[in-house]
Design an enzyme around this catalytic site. Sequence first.
Site, PDB file in Angstrom:
ATOM      1  CE1 TYR A  99      -4.234  -0.877  -0.602  1.00 53.20           C
ATOM      2  CE2 TYR A  99      -3.753  -2.609   0.991  1.00 53.20           C
ATOM      3  CZ  TYR A  99      -4.563  -2.079   0.009  1.00 53.20           C
ATOM      4  OH  TYR A  99      -5.694  -2.727  -0.388  1.00 53.20           O
ATOM      5  CD  GLU A 105      -4.849 -29.325   3.040  1.00 54.15           C
ATOM      6  OE1 GLU A 105      -4.781 -30.555   3.023  1.00 54.15           O
ATOM      7  OE2 GLU A 105      -5.239 -28.649   2.074  1.00 54.15           O
ATOM      8  CG  ASP A 121      -8.267 -32.051   2.058  1.00 54.46           C
ATOM      9  OD1 ASP A 121      -8.796 -32.468   3.108  1.00 54.46           O
ATOM     10  OD2 ASP A 121      -8.592 -30.978   1.504  1.00 54.46           O
TER      11      ASP A 121
END
Lengths: 643, 360
Positions: free
Chosen positions: B93, B189, B241
């Site tokens: 920014y 995870e 997963d």
Amino acid sequence: MTIADDLAKNQRSISVAEFFEKNRHLLGFDSKTKAVLTCVKEAVDNAMDACEDMAAEIKKKIDVAEKAKKDTTELKQMLKDTLPEIKVKVMKAADTWTLVENPGKDDERVVGEIFLKDGKIVDVVGIKFVKKTREVIAGTNRKSSQYEFKDGETSIFIKREPWQEVPYYTVFLSSVKENGKTLTRNYSLRTNITRYRISVEDNGPGIVKEQIPKIFGSLLYGSKFHILKQSRGQQGIGISAAVLYGQLTTGKPAIITSKISKKNKASQLKIIIDTLNNRPEIVDETIVEDDKDHGTRIDIEMEGIYTKSVAIFLKRTSIVNPHAKIILIDPEGKKYLFKRTSNKFPKDPIPIKPHPHGTEMGILLRMLKTTNAKTLLSFLTGDFSRVGANSGKRIIEKAKLDPKMKPDVITREQASKLIAAMHSAKLLRPPTDCLSPIGEALSESLFGELKAEYVVTTTREPSVYRGIPFQVEVGLAYGGSIGGSDSSAKILRFANKMPLLWDMSACALANAIKTMDWRRYGLNQPGGQGMPNGPIAIVVHFFSAWVPYTSEGKTAIANYPLIVKEIRLALQDASRKLRRYITKKYSVEKSKKRVSLFIRYADLISDALESLTEKKKDEVDKVIKKVLKDKYGDVYDRVKKEA
Amino acid sequence: MTESKKKLKELGNKIFNEFKTGKNPTIEIPIRSLKNVEYIPEKGLITLGGETSKRFFFNIAHTKKFMQTLMVAKMAKKLVEENATTSIRDLFYSLKIPIPGMKDNIFNDQKESDPIIEDLEVSLDLLREEMNLRADKKGTMIGDLVIEDAGDEIDLRKQGSGGWSIPSKVESDVIKFKEHSAKFILFVEKSAIWERLNEDKVWKKLNCIMITGKGQPSRGIRRLLHRMRYELNLPVIVFNDADPWGYYIHSVIKQGSINLAFLSQKVGVPDAKYLGLTTKDMKKFGISRNVSEPLSPVDIKRAKELLKYKWFQTKDWQEEITHMLKEGRKLEMEALSNKGISYVSEEYLPQKVSEKDFLI
């Protein structure tokens, strides 16, 4: 008197008007919008031709004087004064003011209607006219008028203020009151013009009084019908059709004012066409004062609708007639000036005799009937171009006819054999000096009228289709104030120096543009066919001793493959030059853009280096500035200046 | 002068001298892509190769990035000098400002500025943390461990349901390990699963430390895993997963990532073990085929890429990925809930851990 006599009278009395009614579309008067434009077009055609005819006469005199070694200064000045200056005015001749309450709403109500002719109230419906008062507009010597009307107890005031140039004015609702108190109820005034007076004035040679009725008052009178020469009109029907249209829609005569020299006074004739006999009739004849040297003015009043197409038409006319100055004042009093960009008259087209290859049956039959030649052979050699004694004999031999026979005894069957022989004969091409290109002046004209940044023009050598000489010139005007890169190209079509505004899809000129691959020339063309996109105007001018229009309306050119091919060759030639320009322009822009990036970023880098190296700002700035200046001197200065 | 400041100043001087001597100023940056990473089997780590690219100022294709790199360097030097830190988002920014005289900004998107920071890191061999730049924190940890965070003692056994939030800088000057009795570290995870496990106090039952990175773990988390592995000597076990993305996250923890290969030495855990999910678990634990999902074309493409990576050339992994492709199914951690809400904490995890059913 028998019934048959009565019927015959009726039949005859409607004949010309009926012919006109049935053939409006052929003559360009099939809609009210077209009627106004056609009238302007025909009058401008005439004006332009008149000036050019005069110039041709003066040029002849100059030639004679030069041969006799006489002073030509005065003649040359005369020639310069003859450069066409055409003033077109379209004025409101009759209008209707409609006073509406709650406009556009469900309970909309027409309160009253006021009908005017030539600025004077002739009828008021629904409301009562009370009085008219006039007062001077502050700071001017013009007077505004206030009209008071009554709708029961309600007083309605309408104000009319003239413009600088009478008879143009604006009309508006000034107030609505009841018992002296202003009403907040929603009223509005609609004005609707139903009738126009069209006035076209030129600085041509003028017309001798005796000729005026014939030229403006009889249909099919003209000098161009039998000659093969590049000319604007080609049927000799135009201006008298406008006179007739005006007469049929308003009952008013056309007014022609003409002055033939400084010494003479101007004569003004009011003429109508005697539809019974297709003969002009002079209604009134006066002598008027006119301070110009010579010229003609025609005033026709007609019902119609004025649209922007008149201005567009005149602008385009001005593009292909760079030697003409055209002024238009529209019904709102707005003035348009289409400037003269060339002080030279175009080359005079020289009339030629028909060429056997382009002769059609109907024309041949008519020529056979009207020729002065005594024998068929002398008819062929004398009335056609490029036919000598030998080629004439060969044609007659092939048609199995007698060279000595009289032309007017030839039967239709014999004529058809003759025409077959004429078409297949080996002959020289017709002479092409009957054509008059715009040439170099087109380029100046495109710069001036379209304010383009780059213009390229190409004029092809004359060519021949079916025995008729024709020529093509094109112009490409790029950038400047012409459209954006996303908009479609502007297409400007012209035939014999007059703009074609309608029927683009049927026209050979547009067809040639559409079938070019413009992408090869740096333009955007979705799918590689159709009209290209980009800030470009494509001008195609086709000119010929006989223009093959697709219809009598003269709106589009027939698709002869040879014509399309010539246009494409001309466009390709011009496009190659345009491509060079575009490529150069973009490479210069690109490199400037690139360099300006370095220069802009350098400011930030200089700032970063100052902080990273902990050196003084001046020291860093100096080093970087030197590198940039050494590398890109002039661009550096320019970018810095812009910032 | 700190090491960071010195390196930044050296960069500035080099560029300045190139300007001064009329050379095309350039920044040399090691290439951070697959073609320039090497897998070193002995170390079990991905490391950066020797190929570099040069970023020139007087090159229309490079010039903006060149300018951006120097602007980031300038900001970094300022931070180091002022001894202040800022997030990489703040840095973006503060440089999202128009270039004078142009409509364009120095940076238009954080996706532009983040890689430039990484470029500068590899180019100067400085970590961004060393340039006082930090990432947003997005990890949580809980378990049998007491630490000191910026001087405050924190007992990770008493962190309620939310856990302790991992800061972006986890170097030893900020985070110090005090005492522990855990036997291993469990990386999870997904934070939803982590919360489920914390609710069931699994870390107490299994005597471990539980950590989640909410997807691809940030380098702070990876650095913390690395430190705990070697300073506390605890094994790291990964629970993701059963899909190509879960497998890749595991490999990033283990061997490092292609993009940040230069960090592998500092963040890699080459002996991390993969607990699950695997596609073979479906059969072993009788998980219904209904809760699995078909592989998408992208999954298949990614899986085939993984098969080719040098660091996936183990028997376990080749078998698992081949099996996944054969089955054409993938499995999310949440699918275990199908067998009961606490099945994962009461049955699945304890069994896997006790059987040491890991992929290596």
